[in-house]
Write an enzyme that holds these catalytic residues in place. Structure first.
Site, short mmCIF file in Angstrom:
data_model
loop_
_atom_site.label_atom_id
_atom_site.label_comp_id
_atom_site.label_asym_id
_atom_site.label_seq_id
_atom_site.Cartn_x
_atom_site.Cartn_y
_atom_site.Cartn_z
N HIS A 162 0.96 -0.98 0.08
CA HIS A 162 -0.48 0.03 0.38
C HIS A 162 0.51 1.45 0.18
O HIS A 162 0.24 2.11 -0.55
CB HIS A 162 -1.10 -0.33 0.87
CG HIS A 162 -2.09 -1.68 1.19
ND1 HIS A 162 -3.26 -0.82 0.43
CD2 HIS A 162 -1.92 -2.37 1.12
CE1 HIS A 162 -3.71 -1.71 0.87
NE2 HIS A 162 -3.09 -2.51 0.84
N ASP A 371 3.44 9.53 -0.45
CA ASP A 371 2.14 8.90 0.24
C ASP A 371 2.16 7.37 -1.20
O ASP A 371 1.82 8.33 -2.01
CB ASP A 371 0.86 9.61 -0.04
CG ASP A 371 -0.07 9.18 0.80
OD1 ASP A 371 -0.43 8.54 1.40
OD2 ASP A 371 -0.88 9.84 1.82
P1 ADP Z 1 -3.10 6.57 5.28
O1 ADP Z 1 -3.34 5.24 5.03
O2 ADP Z 1 -1.66 7.03 5.24
O3 ADP Z 1 -3.19 6.45 6.91
P2 ADP Z 1 -5.13 7.82 3.42
O4 ADP Z 1 -5.51 8.78 3.19
O5 ADP Z 1 -4.83 6.89 2.28
O6 ADP Z 1 -3.63 7.45 4.29
O7 ADP Z 1 -6.36 7.04 4.55
C1 ADP Z 1 -6.71 7.76 5.94
C2 ADP Z 1 -8.00 7.30 6.31
O8 ADP Z 1 -8.38 7.35 7.64
C3 ADP Z 1 -8.76 7.18 5.40
O9 ADP Z 1 -10.28 6.44 5.18
C4 ADP Z 1 -9.52 8.61 6.38
O10 ADP Z 1 -10.90 9.07 6.36
C5 ADP Z 1 -8.98 8.12 7.85
N1 ADP Z 1 -8.89 8.97 8.75
C6 ADP Z 1 -8.09 9.83 8.51
N2 ADP Z 1 -8.17 10.94 9.88
C7 ADP Z 1 -9.14 10.67 10.79
C8 ADP Z 1 -9.96 10.31 11.14
N3 ADP Z 1 -9.88 12.29 12.35
N4 ADP Z 1 -10.80 9.82 12.26
C9 ADP Z 1 -10.89 8.92 11.60
N5 ADP Z 1 -10.72 8.78 10.15
C10 ADP Z 1 -10.05 9.58 9.55
C1 G6P Z 2 -1.34 3.07 6.45
C2 G6P Z 2 -0.17 1.51 6.06
C3 G6P Z 2 -1.34 0.79 6.76
C4 G6P Z 2 -1.78 1.19 8.24
C5 G6P Z 2 -2.14 2.69 8.70
C6 G6P Z 2 -2.81 3.22 9.86
O1 G6P Z 2 -2.33 3.24 5.64
O2 G6P Z 2 0.14 1.56 4.89
O3 G6P Z 2 -0.71 -0.67 6.62
O4 G6P Z 2 -2.13 0.38 8.36
O5 G6P Z 2 -1.37 3.84 8.15
O6 G6P Z 2 -1.40 2.40 10.20
P1 G6P Z 2 -0.94 2.13 11.96
O7 G6P Z 2 -0.20 1.75 12.16
O8 G6P Z 2 -1.84 2.37 12.68
O9 G6P Z 2 -2.24 0.33 11.43
#
Ligand code: ADP
Ligand code: G6P
Length: 501
Positions: A162, A371
């Site tokens: 991912h 990202d």
């Molecule tokens: P990452 O996978 O690095 O966290 P992404 O943007 O791909 O970044 O995905 C983040 C996910 O987490 C999204 O589905 C988003 O809606 C969720 N998210 C981000 N901030 C919050 C928050 N404050 N509360 C709930 N969900 C959140």
């Molecule tokens: C990114 C990574 C995921 C991970 C998520 C949240 O999306 O690709 O593998 O689950 O961040 O991070 P965490 O450490 O809370 O699982």
């Protein structure tokens, strides 16, 4: 032991343990792009999810979610430190994100990473039917494909990363580079977010494994063929659209704007609190716009949502301190009584609140330094049924390949970022509608089901796996358990809990 014909293996389960107000244990949807994406598909597909439940010690027994079975994997405190906080999130995560924070190479972590990967592979081998397909997810579990092939040669094995896969010169820094690469290519199909990643892996396989490699196929020294390719992940577009359309969400969006003091322009950012997300660069740009008098606090307001993440890892704690210091400085310098320059929320929100936030924004500011995809950008687009709103998007997010009608920006170029923010704030409504329309059109054909279909069809040409998926974009009956728990709570799980002072 119940077995499945499709097994998904990911570090984190889609459920997180949380203490309910009465002290009982409650399971709710966990944050992060990976679980958000897979939860939707698997809730409606007969499968088993092997993963960690977010706590320490013996694995709890967990109920099925709809048709999805859950097989928890236990982690001890030492394993959490060496495998999750250490090798996965202090070595691989920064290395794979262009080393925007220096990766830490600690020799002790490797042993734990191997041991935990082996445990995941063993748990998977137990729950996979003969000839089953196993879909391994992300950088935490790079060694699982190879271990699994040794344990169960009958399985069809997929691996999907991912996060970005780094350029060869960065990957070459990794002391265990040969073992890591060999682990990943234990799969039959290795999938990435962007084509460049497959190219990087091909170069490394040729150099480190003496393989014959092209951008879509690696022939290993023993003759086994591994396919590779790009499969950009997406979101549950229908879910976000229907949430954003709800009258309660529309009313809530109006209320939020009112609570913000009815500024002419609302800038919104929603991130995990992570150094890859470019939060500091964006704060610098915003504060310089205020300093230069190009925007005024009474006209413009910025809302930064930053959900706590990996809080026991030093670099994350330091980042949080820096960001909170900077937000305080900007508010101290430019805010007025009753008019904050930045509203900063270090909290998780449920999906409906996120949809309301997306609807409230005039400009969504997504500026990661690197990202894999960035699903927040896609969620914002899906939520904008009204066709309004501007998306400012970093060129270094995987989603920039698809959302070409966003205001694309290099977040390292602070002057460029400032100009782009202003352009987005001042754009004509007709221009914004045209851009949003094009991005929404793209998303309609590229939702999360389409992603899973593309990957699983490439993994299994017979179409057996892909046929089990719900139709792309179609209405989906949602499991009662998932509905009740589709809340992302203030996490009390150990990995995100703030460490004792
Ligand atoms: P990452 O996978 O690095 O966290 P992404 O943007 O791909 O970044 O995905 C983040 C996910 O987490 C999204 O589905 C988003 O809606 C969720 N998210 C981000 N901030 C919050 C928050 N404050 N509360 C709930 N969900 C959140
Ligand atoms: C990114 C990574 C995921 C991970 C998520 C949240 O999306 O690709 O593998 O689950 O961040 O991070 P965490 O450490 O809370 O699982």
């Amino acid at each position: 032991m119940r077995q499945s014909s499709l097994v998904v293996v990911a570090n984190r389960l889609p459920l997180d343990d949380n203490a309910a107000p009465d002290g009982a244990c409650e399971w709710r949807r966990s944050p992060g792009g990976l679980t958000s994406a897979l939860h939707t598909i698997l809730e409606q597909t007969p499968a088993t999810w092997v993963g960690w439940a977010g706590g320490l010690g013996p694995a709890p027994a967990l109920p099925d979610i709809g048709s999805l079975r859950i097989r928890p994997v236990a982690l001890s405190e030492a394993e959490l430190r060496g495998y999750y906080e250490g090798f996965a999130n202090s070595t691989l995560w920064p290395l794979y994100h262009d080393a925007v924070e220096p990766p830490v190479f600690d020799r002790d972590w490797w042993e734990t990473y191997q041991a935990v990967n082996l445990r995941f592979a063993q748990a998977t081998a137990e729950v996979a039917e003969r000839g089953a397909a196993v879909w391994v997810q992300d950088y935490h579990l790079s060694l699982v494909p190879r271990y699994l092939r040794e344990l169960r040669p009958d399985l069809l094995i997929g691996f999907f990363l991912h996060v970005p896969f780094p350029p060869p010169e960065l990957f070459m820094q990794l002391p265990r580079r040969v073992e890591l690469l060999s682990g990943m290519v234990g799969a039959d199909l290795v999938g990435f977010q962007r084509p460049q990643a497959a190219h990087n892996v091909a170069q490394l396989a040729a150099k480190l494994l003496a393989a014959q490699a092209t951008d879509d196929q690696i022939t290993l020294a023993d003759g086994r063929v591994v396919r590779t390719g790009a499969f950009p992940v997406s979101i549950d577009v229908a879910e976000m659209q229907s949430l954003a359309r709800r009258p309660a969400v529309v009313t809530r969006a109006r209320q939020l704007r009112h609570d913000l003091g009815e500024p002419r322009r609302v800038l919104l950012s929603v991130d995990r609190l992570d150094y890859t997300k470019g939060i500091e660069h964006r704060l610098t740009a915003y504060s310089e716009l205020l300093r230069d008098g190009r925007i005024k606090v009474r006209d413009t307001c910025m809302l930064q949502v930053a959900v706590p993440s990996r809080e026991r890892v030093d670099s994350y704690r330091a980042l949080r301190d820096r960001i909170e210091g900077e937000v305080g400085r900007i508010n101290g310098e430019y805010g007025r009584v009753g008019e904050a320059a930045i509203h900063y929320l270090n909290q998780p929100f449920d999906r409906a609140e996120l949809a309301a936030l997306y609807r409230t924004a005039d400009v969504m500011v997504v500026t990661p330094l690197r990202d894999g995809m960035n699903l927040v950008a896609k969620e914002f687009v899906a939520a904008r049924e009204d066709g309004a709103g501007a998306l400012v998007l970093s060129e270094f997010a995987g989603s920039a390949d698809e959302l070409q009608h966003a205001f694309l920006v290099n977040p390292h170029d602070v002057d460029g970022l400032k100009d782009t923010l202003l352009r987005a704030m001042r754009a004509e409504p007709a221009d914004l509608r045209a851009r949003m329309g094009a991005m929404r059109e793209h998303l309609r054909g590229h939702d999360i089901i389409a992603w899973a279909r593309a990957y699983l069809s490439a993994l299994d040409h017979s179409g057996r796996l892909a046929n089990q998926l719900p139709p792309a974009g179609g209405p989906k009956p949602r499991g009662a358990a998932a509905k009740a728990r589709a809340i992302i709570p203030r996490s009390r799980s150990v990995a995100r809990r703030r460490p004792p002072a």
